[in-house]
Design an enzyme around this catalytic site. Structure first.
Site: not given
Length: 274
Positions: A32, A83, A134, A148, A152
């Protein structure tokens, strides 16, 4: 044996590098990207073995349709690699509500929607391997990356929970935790907060300086062998750090945490009350 791999965020960086590595050895890949033209070279080279899908992972309905299209096209999904994601750079105080929500929408909720869409397919198969990209910043933190880091940390908690819920169904989970690599993650793919508070200039400068050493950044190509080993393992790890910076940083962080836990052991146990 050829396997079917569904990988998000395959237009660049790890996603594209890994997608080509799978295709090169004969696996089938559903890849994708928001911009499908970024996958044209792989389509030209590998033909029917790649299924390019235009997808914004924050759109839950589109994600569900994408997962079904992969199943219809290839017949199954053996491996999911979540991802898609990006880094938001700036201090927490400088981060706007819109910027914070957008970071979580992609890095956390996007991953959640894709995982939820693929799990029914894997449950029906009674097999599958979910690989969540991650970061070592899901286990420790750096300044200038607060949202961020938070996204994660959320991915870590979510994925560890799902792993415990689906293990009896033959579905495996692995969290991949890279340090910084020389991809476009800290370049064109990065977003900077729009606010700029001068009191944080020293933090900003120190952070920028820390990235000037080229040894800080891993070589993306070196991760290919690692991801292939994880995919091919009969007993894959629940967590895998990628890069020497990540390894040494997390080893240090955990040893200090354990030391502090022991130092406060009596207070912790007494707080139980009986």
């Amino acid at each position: 044996m050829s396997r079917t791999i569904f990988i998000t965020g395959a237009s660049r960086g790890f996603g594209k590098l890994w997608a080509e590595a799978f295709l090169k050895r004969g696996d089938k890949v559903a890849a994708t990207a928001r911009n499908l033209s970024a996958l044209n070279d792989l389509v030209e080279k590998y033909g029917d073995n790649i299924l390019p899908i235009q997808l914004d992972v924050t759109k839950k309905e589109d994600v569900a349709k994408a997962a079904q299209s992969v199943k219809q096209h290839f017949g199954n999904i053996d491996i999911l690699i979540n991802n898609a994601g990006y880094g938001l750079f700036g201090t927490v105080e400088e981060t706007s509500e819109e910027e914070a929500r957008a970071q979580m929408e992609t890095n956390f909720f996007g991953l959640l929607w894709v995982t939820q869409a693929v799990l029914p397919i894997m449950r029906e198969q009674k097999s599958g391997h979910v690989i969540q990209v991650s970061s070592f910043l899901g286990l420790t933190t750096l300044p200038m990356l607060g949202l961020y880091n938070a996204s994660k940390f959320a991915v870590e908690g979510l994925s560890e929970t799902i792993a415990s819920e689906v293990a009896h169904l033959g579905i495996k989970f692995t969290l991949i935790e890279p340090n910084g690599f020389a991809t476009e993650w800290a370049g064109n793919s990065a977003i900077q907060t729009t606010s700029d508070i001068s009191d944080y200039n020293s933090v900003r400068e120190a952070f920028a300086k820390s990235g000037e050493n080229s040894d800080t950044w891993g070589k993306p190509e070196a991760t290919v062998e690692a991801i292939l080993k994880v995919v091919d393992s009969q007993n894959p790890p629940q967590r895998l750090l990628l890069g020497k910076i990540a390894y040494h940083a997390i080893q240090d962080v955990y040893s200090k945490r354990l030391k502090e836990i022991e130092e406060w052991k009596e207070v912790s146990i007494a707080a139980h009350g009986h």
